[in-house]
Motif scaffolding. Structure first.
Motif, mmCIF file in Angstrom:
data_model
loop_
_atom_site.group_PDB
_atom_site.id
_atom_site.type_symbol
_atom_site.label_atom_id
_atom_site.label_comp_id
_atom_site.label_asym_id
_atom_site.label_seq_id
_atom_site.Cartn_x
_atom_site.Cartn_y
_atom_site.Cartn_z
ATOM 1 N N ARG A 1 0.843 -1.216 0.000
ATOM 2 C CA ARG A 1 0.000 0.000 0.000
ATOM 3 C C ARG A 1 0.863 1.245 0.000
ATOM 4 N N ALA A 2 1.900 1.220 0.848
ATOM 5 C CA ALA A 2 2.805 2.380 0.895
ATOM 6 C C ALA A 2 3.487 2.575 -0.462
ATOM 7 N N MET A 3 3.831 1.466 -1.099
ATOM 8 C CA MET A 3 4.478 1.546 -2.420
ATOM 9 C C MET A 3 3.531 2.229 -3.408
ATOM 10 N N ARG A 4 2.271 1.819 -3.370
ATOM 11 C CA ARG A 4 1.283 2.406 -4.277
ATOM 12 C C ARG A 4 1.115 3.903 -3.981
ATOM 13 N N GLU A 5 1.095 4.246 -2.687
ATOM 14 C CA GLU A 5 0.937 5.660 -2.328
ATOM 15 C C GLU A 5 2.170 6.471 -2.714
ATOM 16 N N ALA A 6 3.349 5.889 -2.523
ATOM 17 C CA ALA A 6 4.578 6.600 -2.896
ATOM 18 C C ALA A 6 4.568 6.893 -4.395
ATOM 19 N N LEU A 7 4.134 5.905 -5.169
ATOM 20 C CA LEU A 7 4.127 6.084 -6.625
ATOM 21 C C LEU A 7 3.030 7.043 -7.094
ATOM 22 N N GLY A 8 2.204 7.491 -6.143
ATOM 23 C CA GLY A 8 1.213 8.500 -6.505
ATOM 24 C C GLY A 8 1.878 9.788 -6.954
ATOM 25 N N LEU A 9 2.754 10.326 -6.122
ATOM 26 C CA LEU A 9 3.398 11.597 -6.460
ATOM 27 C C LEU A 9 4.868 11.445 -6.845
ATOM 28 N N CYS A 10 5.523 10.452 -6.291
ATOM 29 C CA CYS A 10 6.977 10.335 -6.520
ATOM 30 C C CYS A 10 7.264 9.863 -7.942
ATOM 31 N N PRO A 11 8.059 10.617 -8.701
ATOM 32 C CA PRO A 11 8.452 10.128 -10.030
ATOM 33 C C PRO A 11 9.206 8.799 -9.884
ATOM 34 N N THR A 12 9.051 7.908 -10.844
ATOM 35 C CA THR A 12 9.719 6.598 -10.724
ATOM 36 C C THR A 12 11.244 6.731 -10.836
ATOM 37 N N SER A 13 11.707 7.902 -11.231
ATOM 38 C CA SER A 13 13.151 8.144 -11.303
ATOM 39 C C SER A 13 13.731 8.490 -9.934
ATOM 40 N N LYS A 14 12.881 8.570 -8.894
ATOM 41 C CA LYS A 14 13.348 9.028 -7.586
ATOM 42 C C LYS A 14 13.075 8.065 -6.441
ATOM 43 N N LEU A 15 12.489 6.938 -6.753
ATOM 44 C CA LEU A 15 12.230 5.925 -5.731
ATOM 45 C C LEU A 15 13.351 4.895 -5.805
ATOM 46 N N LEU A 16 13.891 4.531 -4.640
ATOM 47 C CA LEU A 16 15.053 3.638 -4.627
ATOM 48 C C LEU A 16 14.745 2.366 -3.860
ATOM 49 N N TYR A 17 15.384 1.289 -4.297
ATOM 50 C CA TYR A 17 15.259 0.031 -3.571
ATOM 51 C C TYR A 17 16.236 -0.006 -2.396
ATOM 52 N N ALA A 18 15.747 -0.432 -1.232
ATOM 53 C CA ALA A 18 16.625 -0.675 -0.077
ATOM 54 C C ALA A 18 16.008 -1.761 0.784
ATOM 55 N N SER A 19 16.845 -2.621 1.341
ATOM 56 C CA SER A 19 16.329 -3.659 2.241
ATOM 57 C C SER A 19 16.334 -3.173 3.686
ATOM 58 N N ASP A 20 17.285 -2.296 4.033
ATOM 59 C CA ASP A 20 17.558 -1.919 5.426
ATOM 60 C C ASP A 20 17.807 -3.152 6.284
ATOM 61 N N ALA A 21 18.228 -4.229 5.640
ATOM 62 C CA ALA A 21 18.439 -5.474 6.380
ATOM 63 C C ALA A 21 19.741 -5.411 7.166
ATOM 64 N N THR A 22 19.812 -6.265 8.178
ATOM 65 C CA THR A 22 21.004 -6.329 9.004
ATOM 66 C C THR A 22 21.198 -7.744 9.563
ATOM 67 N N ARG A 23 22.397 -8.084 9.822
ATOM 68 C CA ARG A 23 22.842 -9.290 10.548
ATOM 69 C C ARG A 23 22.660 -10.629 9.835
ATOM 70 N N TYR A 24 21.449 -11.018 9.504
ATOM 71 C CA TYR A 24 21.222 -12.393 9.048
ATOM 72 C C TYR A 24 20.782 -12.423 7.582
ATOM 73 N N PRO A 25 21.328 -13.356 6.802
ATOM 74 C CA PRO A 25 20.997 -13.385 5.371
ATOM 75 C C PRO A 25 19.500 -13.552 5.107
ATOM 76 N N GLU A 26 18.800 -14.215 6.030
ATOM 77 C CA GLU A 26 17.353 -14.401 5.860
ATOM 78 C C GLU A 26 16.633 -13.059 5.700
ATOM 79 N N VAL A 27 17.094 -12.061 6.454
ATOM 80 C CA VAL A 27 16.421 -10.761 6.450
ATOM 81 C C VAL A 27 16.589 -10.073 5.093
ATOM 82 N N TYR A 28 17.804 -10.188 4.520
ATOM 83 C CA TYR A 28 18.055 -9.583 3.199
ATOM 84 C C TYR A 28 17.182 -10.260 2.147
ATOM 85 N N LEU A 29 17.072 -11.589 2.261
ATOM 86 C CA LEU A 29 16.288 -12.319 1.267
ATOM 87 C C LEU A 29 14.800 -11.957 1.363
ATOM 88 N N VAL A 30 14.268 -11.954 2.581
ATOM 89 C CA VAL A 30 12.846 -11.634 2.752
ATOM 90 C C VAL A 30 12.564 -10.207 2.273
#
Ligand SMILES: [Zn+2]
Length: 389
Positions: free
Chosen positions: A309-338
């Motif tokens: 839902r947040a993704m859909r709302e972000a894409l409401g106003l945010c140009p697709t040239s300005k949205l970035l992928y990030a995991s913010d994951a830490t410590r365990y590989p499972e978190v990065y994968l999920v």
């Protein structure tokens, strides 16, 4: 998931993403406990939360189900832990990270502990290119001993930023929201002097110091912003939710307005991290200020269906040239994968819906996803392979 979303996921399947905000992995070998795994899926600091409540979040239940599917074991926490703790840790981590289809990681090292991998070792261990993001407040705390006034201190911080960028770091991150309000105020030199004096005397007594308060944290952000602008690297700003050390009421990116309207910072590029629940405010800023970019990072793995839902709302106003992928994951590989899997799905869901409603063409949606997953980061950061679409 609709047919368009499924087709988009397939289009991006082999495309390596650039994770523009994540943290170091924990150095193996170690035996992972249930409470530790739960702790990686919550921002809570209260041990009772990991002990009793995280298992009752939709996001954690979904994460266990997904990890179990990857490990081909029962979809229970105990089965997941038994399977992963019996595996060869290096191969296990490499396998899960490869499945996350991450091509490069921009790592906020300020969060590192003695248990974390240094970046060069992490790069060797995973076979994934790593680049450092310098955590501003940690760097500034380490330089206060040798400064006799705020000016000297800021000069030292800026010189150190230049050195770190010259040595390969690709951006600077501020956690001002954890130490002060994010509603930036003009520098109050008197208050700054007092705050500096008390930090300095703590440092002299060899006590641990922690930058806090608007006077000192805001002045530091303004200095770092100037340096980032001159160096041509982005300033990442933690905003929106995080651990309860921050006051979420004061963590809206709207408070960054002085950096956005003062011509002294023209050309400065800012990456707003996390953003939720201020992702709509962030998307607005992306829509009116050319230098502003955003991500949803940990919103996606932590907030269950609120993520798409947040993704859909972000894409409401945010140009697709300005949205970035990030995991913010830490410590365990499972978190990065999920985080990586959910992020691709949320992106495919949001863009797929636009295709199905004929708001966007399929080819534009495929391209927008590629921008979000890697192209935008390539343009924003000075990365090894240079700017690429
Ligand atoms: Zn983070």
């Amino acid at each position: 998931m609709g047919a368009s979303a499924t087709a988009l996921l397939d289009d991006w399947r082999t495309m390596p993403a650039i994770d523009h905000h994540c943290h170091p992995l924990r150095r193996w070998p170690f035996e992972l406990s249930a409470v530790e795994l739960r702790g990686a899926f919550t921002e809570a600091l209260d041990a009772q939360m990991a002990e009793h409540h995280v298992v009752n979040t939709v996001a954690y239940q979904d994460a266990i189900r997904r990890i179990a599917a990857e490990l081909r074991c029962d979809a229970t926490e105990s089965a997941v832990l038994a399977q992963r703790n019996a595996a060869d840790p290096a191969e296990y981590a490499k396998r899960l990270m490869a499945r996350s289809t991450t091509g490069m990681m921009l790592v906020d090292n300020g969060f590192a502990t003695t248990e974390s991998f240094p970046l060069s070792e992490q790069e060797m261990a995973l076979g994934i290119t790593q680049r450092e993001i310098v955590r501003l407040e940690t760097l500034a705390e380490s330089l206060i001993h040798d400064a006799s006034d705020p000016h000297e201190w800021f000069d030292a911080v800026r010189a150190a930023l230049r050195v770190r960028i010259a040595r390969g770091a690709v951006g600077v991150k501020t956690i001002c929201a954890y130490r002060a309000s994010l509603r930036l105020e003009p520098v109050d030199t008197d208050a700054l002097g007092v705050a500096f004096g008390s930090l300095r005397s703590r440092a002299e007594r060899d006590q641990s110091i922690r930058l806090a308060g608007n006077a000192i944290c805001h002045a530091l952000v303004f200095e770092a912003a100037k340096e980032c602008q001159e160096l041509g690297v982005p300033l990442q700003v933690h905003c929106g939710f995080g651990d309860p050390d921050e006051d979420l009421a004061n963590a809206s990116p709207l408070g960054l307005r002085p950096l956005l309207i003062d011509s002294a910072y023209r050309g400065l590029r800012i990456a707003l991290l996390h953003c939720y629940p201020y992702h709509r405010e962030a998307a607005y800023l992306c829509s009116v200020f050319s230098g502003v970019h955003m991500d949803l990072s940990l919103t996606i793995p932590f907030a269950a269906l609120e993520g798409p839902r947040a993704m859909r709302e972000a894409l409401g106003l945010c140009p697709t040239s300005k949205l970035l992928y990030a995991s913010d994951a830490t410590r365990y590989p499972e978190v990065y994968l999920v985080a990586a899997t959910l992020h691709r799905e949320a992106l495919a869901d949001a863009l797929g819906e636009l295709v199905e409603r004929r708001v966007m063409s399929r080819s534009a949606a495929v391209d927008a996803g590629r921008q979000v997953l890697a192209g935008n980061a390539r343009r924003l950061y000075p990365l090894p392979n240079g700017p690429r679409q």
